[in-house]
Design a protein around this motif. Structure first.
Motif, PDB file in Angstrom:
ATOM      1  N   VAL A  27       4.653  -1.651  -8.649  1.00 54.04           N
ATOM      2  CA  VAL A  27       5.603  -0.829  -7.900  1.00 54.04           C
ATOM      3  C   VAL A  27       5.356  -1.140  -6.432  1.00 54.04           C
ATOM      4  CG1 VAL A  27       6.375   1.487  -7.345  1.00 54.04           C
ATOM      5  CG2 VAL A  27       5.534   0.978  -9.644  1.00 54.04           C
ATOM      6  N   ILE A  28       6.389  -1.615  -5.744  1.00 54.08           N
ATOM      7  CA  ILE A  28       6.293  -1.965  -4.326  1.00 54.08           C
ATOM      8  C   ILE A  28       7.000  -0.872  -3.536  1.00 54.08           C
ATOM      9  CG2 ILE A  28       6.716  -3.735  -2.588  1.00 54.08           C
ATOM     10  CD1 ILE A  28       5.034  -4.715  -4.996  1.00 54.08           C
ATOM     11  N   TRP A  29       6.241  -0.195  -2.692  1.00 55.43           N
ATOM     12  CA  TRP A  29       6.802   0.857  -1.853  1.00 55.43           C
ATOM     13  C   TRP A  29       6.873   0.385  -0.421  1.00 55.43           C
ATOM     14  CZ3 TRP A  29       2.916   5.066  -3.778  1.00 55.43           C
ATOM     15  CH2 TRP A  29       3.332   5.542  -5.008  1.00 55.43           C
ATOM     16  N   GLU A  30       7.999   0.647   0.226  1.00 55.16           N
ATOM     17  CA  GLU A  30       8.104   0.464   1.671  1.00 55.16           C
ATOM     18  C   GLU A  30       8.023   1.861   2.266  1.00 55.16           C
ATOM     19  OE1 GLU A  30      11.161  -1.199   5.106  1.00 55.16           O
ATOM     20  OE2 GLU A  30      11.617  -1.541   2.993  1.00 55.16           O
ATOM     21  N   VAL A  31       7.051   2.052   3.155  1.00 57.62           N
ATOM     22  CA  VAL A  31       6.826   3.379   3.723  1.00 57.62           C
ATOM     23  C   VAL A  31       6.804   3.322   5.242  1.00 57.62           C
ATOM     24  CG1 VAL A  31       5.543   4.215   1.706  1.00 57.62           C
ATOM     25  CG2 VAL A  31       4.321   3.149   3.580  1.00 57.62           C
ATOM     26  N   THR A  32       7.104   4.461   5.850  1.00 59.94           N
ATOM     27  CA  THR A  32       7.012   4.591   7.303  1.00 59.94           C
ATOM     28  C   THR A  32       5.557   4.861   7.674  1.00 59.94           C
ATOM     29  OG1 THR A  32       7.284   6.982   7.331  1.00 59.94           O
ATOM     30  CG2 THR A  32       9.318   5.649   7.337  1.00 59.94           C
ATOM     31  N   PRO A  33       5.230   4.794   8.974  1.00 54.99           N
ATOM     32  CA  PRO A  33       3.869   5.148   9.398  1.00 54.99           C
ATOM     33  C   PRO A  33       3.474   6.590   9.027  1.00 54.99           C
ATOM     34  CG  PRO A  33       4.972   3.955  11.133  1.00 54.99           C
ATOM     35  CD  PRO A  33       6.016   4.239  10.074  1.00 54.99           C
ATOM     36  N   ASP A  34       4.480   7.446   8.782  1.00 62.25           N
ATOM     37  CA  ASP A  34       4.214   8.827   8.371  1.00 62.25           C
ATOM     38  C   ASP A  34       4.187   8.976   6.853  1.00 62.25           C
ATOM     39  OD1 ASP A  34       4.089   9.774  11.003  1.00 62.25           O
ATOM     40  OD2 ASP A  34       6.291   9.899  11.089  1.00 62.25           O
TER      41      ASP A  34
END
Length: 86
Positions: A27-34
């Motif tokens: 599972v590849i997640w793209e996340v913000t710094p938060d």
């Protein structure tokens, strides 16, 4: 120890070992710094672990001062993951 799966699976075929490629479904997640999830993708992948560590070994890497073990890629990898987990 009482494993739910055969030993061949739990100790060899499905076990992450240092410098051994393992097929996986990731599972590849793209996340913000938060840590807000922006995008999710599911992929067949190959995992190449640089080390097989016990919990105690990983914790010892995390507990090292930042300038200690700077030449060891395992230390920087574990410290980086610990930072993300916080």
């Amino acid at each position: 120890r009482l494993d739910m799966l055969p030993a061949l699976l739990t100790t060899d075929l499905c076990s992450l070992k240092g410098n051994v490629d393992r097929y996986a479904f990731s599972v590849i997640w793209e996340v913000t710094p938060d840590a807000e999830i922006i995008d999710v993708d599911f992929k067949k992948s190959v995992i190449h672990s640089i080390a097989a560590l016990t919990y105690q070994e990983a914790q010892a890497f995390i507990d090292q001062p930042d300038d200690a073990g700077s030449g060891d890629p395992r230390v920087s990898a574990v410290k980086g993951l610990a930072s993300l987990a916080r």
